[in-house]
Design a protein around this motif. Structure first.
Motif, PDB file in Angstrom:
ATOM      1  N   MET A 297       0.903  -1.117  -0.346  1.00 26.78           N
ATOM      2  CA  MET A 297      -0.239   0.018   0.328  1.00 26.78           C
ATOM      3  C   MET A 297       0.891   1.121  -0.257  1.00 26.78           C
ATOM      4  SD  MET A 297      -3.696  -0.433   2.314  1.00 26.78           S
ATOM      5  CE  MET A 297      -2.438  -1.466   3.865  1.00 26.78           C
ATOM      6  N   TYR A 298       1.368   1.284   0.844  1.00 18.92           N
ATOM      7  CA  TYR A 298       2.879   2.653   1.464  1.00 18.92           C
ATOM      8  C   TYR A 298       3.807   2.493  -0.802  1.00 18.92           C
ATOM      9  CZ  TYR A 298       6.459   4.898   2.470  1.00 18.92           C
ATOM     10  OH  TYR A 298       7.761   6.212   2.278  1.00 18.92           O
TER      11      TYR A 298
ATOM     12  N   ARG B   4       0.889   3.895  -3.825  1.00 15.03           N
ATOM     13  CA  ARG B   4       0.503   4.867  -3.068  1.00 15.03           C
ATOM     14  C   ARG B   4       0.118   5.933  -4.316  1.00 15.03           C
ATOM     15  NH1 ARG B   4       4.492   5.761  -0.580  1.00 15.03           N
ATOM     16  NH2 ARG B   4       5.420   8.023   0.611  1.00 15.03           N
TER      17      ARG B   4
ATOM     18  N   ALA C 204      -5.591   1.404  -3.490  1.00 16.30           N
ATOM     19  CA  ALA C 204      -5.165   2.424  -1.894  1.00 16.30           C
ATOM     20  C   ALA C 204      -6.007   1.093  -1.832  1.00 16.30           C
ATOM     21  CB  ALA C 204      -6.041   3.497  -1.410  1.00 16.30           C
TER      22      ALA C 204
ATOM     23  N   VAL D 227       1.036   3.836   5.817  1.00 12.77           N
ATOM     24  CA  VAL D 227      -0.198   4.208   5.410  1.00 12.77           C
ATOM     25  C   VAL D 227      -0.754   4.215   6.696  1.00 12.77           C
ATOM     26  CG1 VAL D 227      -2.391   4.277   4.273  1.00 12.77           C
ATOM     27  CG2 VAL D 227      -0.439   3.878   3.510  1.00 12.77           C
TER      28      VAL D 227
END
Length: 555
Positions: A147-148, A151, A156, A187
């Motif tokens: 996710m990081y 992004r 997401a 996140v």
């Protein structure tokens, strides 16, 4: 009498390769973990021998905080069967460090009916729990990193379903926020910890049939949903191979010995109040390959462990138990008969008689699965002959076999009566095919209703808002055929831990559902049950120490 750990230390252990030889387990195939523990590869499972073995389930009446002694009976029965000349092996779960340092102090049996070396088994053992914890949290870390790192590409997650786990009772970790302290820390989102026995990885390890099946199940783990509403799995993350590597050694069952040097497979450790509560399918099948009589247990009372043993483990693994042993104690019966906890060691025939209703309900439930049932009365020093005779007569009137188990004090000799009863019952009463509590084709709501109304005694089943949202999600994902795994208090048929005896006419509320797509089951979280336990006011850790080089306080 000596403490459990003093008894364990007093026994001269047989080297594990000799234990293996005694059961015709090829010693060249096993992997030693020191002198007295070994891993046995699942490739040694022989289906023809499995089909000829006699599988026996040990379960119990609704437990109390005084304990019932199910593991002690399981080990004792294996010892008793060996005493009468039978080739017996027990297949048990591994203890969890959380309860070991919290309430219980250990879970390797008791007295002269233990699996050894008990200190190793109760602590780090062969590292299976650590491997499961690491694998679970590796997935969490890789998901957060995905996710990081993505992004800025528009990726997401709308919802993340994957928590972290730890094999420690820690109420402070139930609900947390991750990613605090700046953008470079990841996140920010809400998360939480469950205890390792509640991990889906634990369930997968216990239900997998081989390494390929393990990997397939890991790939199918549902991690959450993307911002577009699409399911996101470990396969999408691309790390199933890495997670399988972490679990490669943990997949092989562990071989140890009892206090009388009979073989025991100890592998996997899900709790029956928050998970499916059975040892691994692989360990059970290995035991059935090398033992003519195999004794396994299912956690907590029969409403939890036994139901899941039949409806999840046996259904999916094709196992057919020949008989079920229901464990009861005078103290437990008296507590279910309305006697206060501080008075259950005192004679109280009225309380005992009232508490038999709990025993009878469990017998009725077990028979509804088509099982032949015998009762093992786990004797304590303060039990009176009058109490024992009354329970024996009660079982005789119901046509249920009854035996006293005194393995705690006497080892195998104290379980000969129970062993003879088990063998005679299996030989004289052919087992019936299992009848499950529900059909796979039933809706999820109907599955819960059948268990809650027919086995627990509920009046109706209610689903909270979070559970109803998950029901819709399950329907859309095509998971409605999965078996259910109800997570509820172990102290009552209901969701109220203080409603002892035989609860009836209550509402059974499912507040949330955990989707275990890899383990292929749906966990119904009912009432106030927590998937991360807390520690008691006086944890057992206060009594665990090293004195003159010896560990004390384990039991």
């Amino acid at each position: 009498m000596k403490s459990d750990i003093e008894i364990a230390r007093s026994i001269e252990l047989t080297k594990i390769k000799q234990v293996a030889r005694n059961y015709d387990i090829p010693v060249e195939e096993i992997q030693n973990y020191g002198r007295y523990i070994a891993k046995v590869p699942e490739t040694l499972i022989d289906e023809e021998k499995v089909n000829k073995s006699n599988l026996i389930l040990v379960t119990a009446i609704t437990p109390t905080k005084a304990g019932i002694g199910k593991t002690t009976v399981s080990i004792g029965l294996a010892l008793g069967l060996s005493k009468i000349g039978k080739k017996a092996i027990c297949a048990l779960r591994e203890p969890s460090l959380g309860p070991c340092f919290g309430m219980k102090g250990g879970a390797a049996g008791g007295g002269y009916a233990q699996v050894l070396p008990m200190d190793k088994i109760n602590l780090h053992f062969t590292g299976d729990f650590h491997a499961i914890t690491s694998a679970h949290n590796m997935i969490a870390a890789l998901l957060d990193n995905y996710m990081y790192q993505n992004r800025d590409n528009g990726f997401a997650m709308k919802e993340v379903l994957w928590n972290r786990v730890l094999d420690v009772n820690d109420r402070g970790l139930r609900y947390i926020v991750t990613g605090l302290g700046g953008k470079t820390n990841g996140v920010m989102r809400e998360s939480g910890f469950d205890i390792t026995p509640a991990s889906e990885i634990m369930a997968i390890l216990c239900l997998a049939t081989d390494e390929a099946d393990l990997r397939r199940r890991i790939e199918n783990i549902l991690l959450g949903f993307t911002i577009e509403g699409k399911p996101f799995t470990v396969k999408d993350l691309g790390v199933a191979g890495a997670i399988t590597v972490l679990l490669k050694d943990a997949l092989s069952p562990n071989l140890v010995q009892t206090t009388e040097h009979t073989a025991a497979f100890v592998h996997g450790g899900p709790f029956a109040n928050i998970a499916h509560g059975c040892n691994s399918v692989l360990a059970t099948r290995l035991a059935m390959t090398f033992g003519d009589y195999v004794i396994t247990e299912a956690g907590f009372g029969a409403d939890l462990g036994a139901e899941k043993f039949y409806d999840i483990k046996c259904r999916k693994a094709g196992l057919q138990p020949k008989l079920t042993v229901l464990v009861a104690t005078a103290q437990g019966l008296k507590m279910h008969g309305g006697v206060s906890v501080d008075a259950i060691k005192e004679p109280n025939m009225e309380g005992l008689k009232e508490g038999l209703k709990n025993l009878d309900k469990h017998i009725e439930n077990l028979q509804s699965f088509g099982q032949t049932v015998v009762v093992a009365f786990n004797r304590y020093a303060n039990d009176t002959d009058e109490e024992l005779d009354y329970v024996r007569q009660h079982c005789a009137e119901k046509g249920i076999g009854f035996a006293i188990n005194n393995a705690f004090m006497e080892g195998g000799e104290g379980a000969v009566e129970l062993a003879n009863l088990v063998v005679d019952t299996i030989e004289k009463q052919p087992s019936k095919p299992l009848t499950f509590a529900y059909d796979e084709e039933d809706s999820v709501e109907e599955k819960v209703r059948k268990v809650a109304l027919n086995l627990y005694g509920a009046k109706q089943v209610l689903f909270g808002p979070a559970a109803r949202k998950k029901l819709k999600m399950i329907e859309e994902l095509g998971y409605t055929h999965f078996p259910i795994c109800i997570a509820k208090t172990q102290y009552s048929f209901s969701t109220d831990p203080k409603l002892y005896g035989v609860a009836s006419g209550f509402n059974f509320t499912v507040r949330d559902i955990v989707i275990n797509a890899g383990a292929e089951m749906l966990v119904m979280v009912a009432g106030e049950i927590m998937r991360m336990p807390g520690l008691p006011k006086e944890p057992q850790a206060l009594h665990i120490d090293i004195v003159n080089g010896e560990i004390e306080g384990l039991s």
